[in-house]
Design a protein around this motif. Structure first.
Motif: not given
Lengths: 289, 230
Positions: B50, B52, B71-72
């Motif tokens: 994801s 993180i 990015r997430p």
């Protein structure tokens, strides 16, 4: 009666500014979890952009707009530093970073604005708005308090009634969880920094003519602003508003008493100390038991 | 048909490799279960997927579109939803506000209430005051409202009563049957294998089993060996 009322009312302009700066500090803390020591320095940058432009002969109104935009841009720049490199840091580290940035901003600001020599700041709103109990209330006082109330009301409405406000509340609660469901965390954070930079700049533009407008003096207005924010425990906009105005009034009153007038700038520190001691009372009580 | 394809994925924490050379596939309409002992790298795998934590090498693709550098938030918008362990509700917001944060064009709160009618009665309650089971329902419902193609859930059953866990497992199976690709990380192997299609067992960051859930469910000794090695 007037010997107290006059200085108390004279303190309203400063109180309005403390309130607005304090509400901006609470806004920043609640939404991006940063105790921001650079708030007033960001506003100072915008204010000195106004001074530089008017000294160069530019008309006042466009210079005010340009100054506000400079304040917003410096706010976004500080926000970029905080979100790019310190997003995952704890709140103590973030506060320490903004304190370091404050020192940097003051150093740069003093270098660019001619040191601690006061500059000529155009009085944007000269004159008296009305008389109260025989005392003149200046337009600057009315405006700063009005601006502080407006920002408080707008903050409440914005956060509770709009979709972006909802996203900001989620962001302040759990930034990572908000990002994982697609909230544009960085963009919203920069929006917060930019908006508070703009409001802070305008507040300082109003109050600067009544102060000694050098970069350091204006930047250190962060101290009473944080004292006001502490009165609101960094959560309540309305308590912060009240705390800021009250602080200005008390400062005004102190200036009328010869024996303490020279120490009136210590009042915000006393407020900070008192609120911190009060907020620790439960822990101390538990410890004592 | 949506699918998540993980190829040669390695993830490090503080420059120490935690997950190495993972290859896996999560297909639409199915549940892939990731099992393993504590410290095997299950949560790290999901956090790498994801965004993180950054991946060291390898690729992550949804429907052929690589997302390992995004990015997430961008991965979420590409269709990857991650329900973290620990029930990460927005505690100061109401149940309904929690869900509204996640709303996208085309998603509707009625979908979430349809899956978890329990939340409808609690819609005006501050999420921090919900029970553990309700909070878990809320974070799953919130993830669904992002209109994901792939739903990843980490330790859904942790700290919950068996009856609530069964309720949640049934809901996850229902989501997969409706066409969602689900990647489920679980400590309770039997429960997860019972609803899953494909299983991956991790040991020390590497896949030591990749196969059918039912086969593993019928061989508890084999599962025990896979967990502990030897």
């Amino acid at each position: 009666m007037n010997s107290f009322l006059t200085p108390a009312i004279a303190g309203l302009a400063a109180g309005g500014t403390y309130a607005l700066l304090g509400v901006c500090a609470v806004f920043t803390y609640r939404l991006v979890a940063v105790v921001n020591f650079t708030g007033a320095a960001i506003g100072s940058a915008g204010t000195f952009a106004l001074i530089a432009l008017t000294e160069s002969g530019y008309p006042t109104f466009p210079s005010v707009i340009a100054g506000i935009l400079v304040g917003a841009a410096v706010g976004v720049l500080i926000g970029f530093i905080m979100t790019r490199w310190f997003a995952e840091a704890n709140s103590s580290t973030k506060a320490a970073v903004t304190a370091a940035l404050l020192v940097g901003l003051i150093a740069i600001g003093l270098r660019l604005t001619g040191g601690q020599h006061p500059r000529v700041m155009p009085d944007l709103f000269p004159g008296s708005a009305f008389r109260m109990a025989g005392v003149e209330v200046t337009i600057a006082s009315v405006l700063t308090i009005g601006l502080a109330v407006l920002f408080t009301v707008l903050s409440d409405l914005f956060l509770n009634r709009t979709r972006i406000g909802l996203h900001l509340r989620a962001l302040s609660d759990r930034p990572l969880a908000a990002e994982l469901i697609g909230v544009k965390v960085r963009l919203l954070s920069l929006l917060v920094w930019g908006a508070t930079g703009a409001f802070t700049t305008f507040a300082l533009m109003i109050i600067a003519p009544q102060r000694s407008p050098n970069f350091m003096t204006l930047s250190l207005l962060v101290v009473p602003a944080l004292a006001a924010a502490l009165v609101g425990l960094f959560r309540s906009f309305w308590l912060t508003l009240a705390g800021g105005i009250l602080l200005g009034v008390v400062e005004g009153l102190a200036s009328s008493v010869d024996s303490i007038s020279q120490y009136r700038s210590a009042i915000p520190f006393l407020v900070i100390l008192a609120v911190l001691l009060w907020s620790q009372r439960e822990a101390r009580w538990d410890e004592a038991r | 048909m949506s699918e998540l394809v993980i190829s040669s994925l390695s993830i490090s924490r503080s420059e120490l490799p935690v997950v190495s050379e993972i290859n896996a596939r999560v297909e639409s309409g199915s549940i892939s279960v990731v099992l393993g002992a504590n410290g095997a790298g299950k949560t790290t795998l999901l956090e790498g997927l994801s965004g993180i934590i950054p991946v060291a090498s390898g690729t992550i693709a949804i429907d052929g579109h690589e997302i390992q550098k995004a990015r997430p938030g961008q991965r979420s918008r590409e269709g990857l939803a991650h329900v973290e362990q620990g029930r990460t509700i927005f505690g100061q917001l109401t149940t309904e506000e929690n869900m509204k944060v996640a709303l996208r064009d085309g998603s509707d709160l009625s979908e979430a209430y349809g899956l978890f009618p329990e939340l409808l009665q609690r819609r005006t309650v501050r999420a921090g005051l919900l029970s553990g089971g309700e909070q878990q329902m809320l974070v799953i419902a919130r993830a669904l409202l992002t209109r994901p193609k792939v739903l990843m859930i980490d330790e859904m059953s942790a700290g919950l009563a068996p009856v609530i866990v069964s309720r949640l497992m049934a809901a996850v199976r229902k989501l997969a049957d409706a066409g969602l690709a689900v990647l489920l990380v679980e400590q309770f192997a039997a429960l997860a294998l019972g609803i899953g299609n494909r299983a991956y067992v991790l040991r020390r960051g590497r896949v030591v089993y990749d196969g059918d859930c039912k086969t593993l469910l019928r061989s508890p000794d084999e599962l025990h060996k896979l967990y502990l090695g030897g």
